[in-house]
Design an enzyme around this catalytic site. Structure first.
Site, PDB file in Angstrom:
ATOM      1  N   THR A  71     -34.716 -86.053  49.572  1.00 47.22           N
ATOM      2  CA  THR A  71     -34.018 -85.204  50.922  1.00 47.22           C
ATOM      3  C   THR A  71     -32.863 -86.035  51.242  1.00 47.22           C
ATOM      4  O   THR A  71     -31.899 -86.128  51.898  1.00 47.22           O
ATOM      5  CB  THR A  71     -34.437 -84.047  51.570  1.00 47.22           C
ATOM      6  OG1 THR A  71     -35.342 -83.593  51.355  1.00 47.22           O
ATOM      7  CG2 THR A  71     -33.882 -83.445  52.089  1.00 47.22           C
ATOM      8  N   CYS A  72     -33.787 -86.865  52.115  1.00 42.70           N
ATOM      9  CA  CYS A  72     -32.337 -88.144  52.907  1.00 42.70           C
ATOM     10  C   CYS A  72     -31.323 -88.541  51.324  1.00 42.70           C
ATOM     11  O   CYS A  72     -29.841 -88.434  52.146  1.00 42.70           O
ATOM     12  CB  CYS A  72     -33.065 -88.728  53.610  1.00 42.70           C
ATOM     13  SG  CYS A  72     -33.956 -88.480  54.804  1.00 42.70           S
TER      14      CYS A  72
END
Length: 163
Positions: A50-51
């Site tokens: 996600t990052c």
């Protein structure tokens, strides 16, 4: 410790990064934020899905929009060492504005009250995902995620807070 919130003063802290000459540097958050409007983006880890695929790319892609609204600095912080943060930053060759700073021991993350215990997943203490809008060391918006969510800390949420 309660998480940092809108209206709070931004605590100072020293983070690490490699400069353009590949020299390891220490930098004070206050030196980057005093007298300026800044966005501080916290992520649980460099190279995590996600990052790397959603959260940070949004700030890189919309950096010019943030600058147009008066943001002087866009800072990404992760509980990783500066070597990892340097390698992660290199995966975004189009990046011209987002600084990648290391909080290797989670000291600054602790000062913000934003630790995330991921020991059961083998990751140790990390940072909650967040985006802070700070104006001259005062937090104007504190968009802090619960667990591993990505619902309130996007670049779009920060742009709305700048309106």
């Amino acid at each position: 410790m309660a998480p940092i919130a809108a209206g709070d003063s931004l605590p100072d802290g020293t983070l690490a990064h490699f400069d353009e000459n590949d020299q390891l540097q220490q930098v004070s958050i206050h030196s980057l934020a005093k007298g300026k409007k800044v966005v501080i983006v916290g992520v649980p880890g460099a190279f995590t899905p996600t990052c790397s695929l959603k959260h940070v790319p949004g700030f890189i892609e919309r950096a010019e929009d943030l600058k147009a609204k008066g943001v002087a600095e866009i800072i990404t912080i992760s509980v990783n060492d500066p070597f990892v943060m340097k390698a992660w930053a290199k995966t975004y060759p189009e990046n011209k504005h987002v600084k990648f700073l290391a909080d290797g021991s989670a000291t600054y993350t602790h000062a913000l009250g934003l630790e995330l215990d991921l020991k059961d997943k083998g990751l140790g203490i990390r940072s909650r995902r967040f985006a802070l809008l700070v104006d001259d060391l005062t937090v104007k918006a504190a968009n802090i995620e619960e667990g591993g969510d990505f619902t309130v800390s996007s670049v779009d949420d920060i742009i709305k807070a700048l309106a």
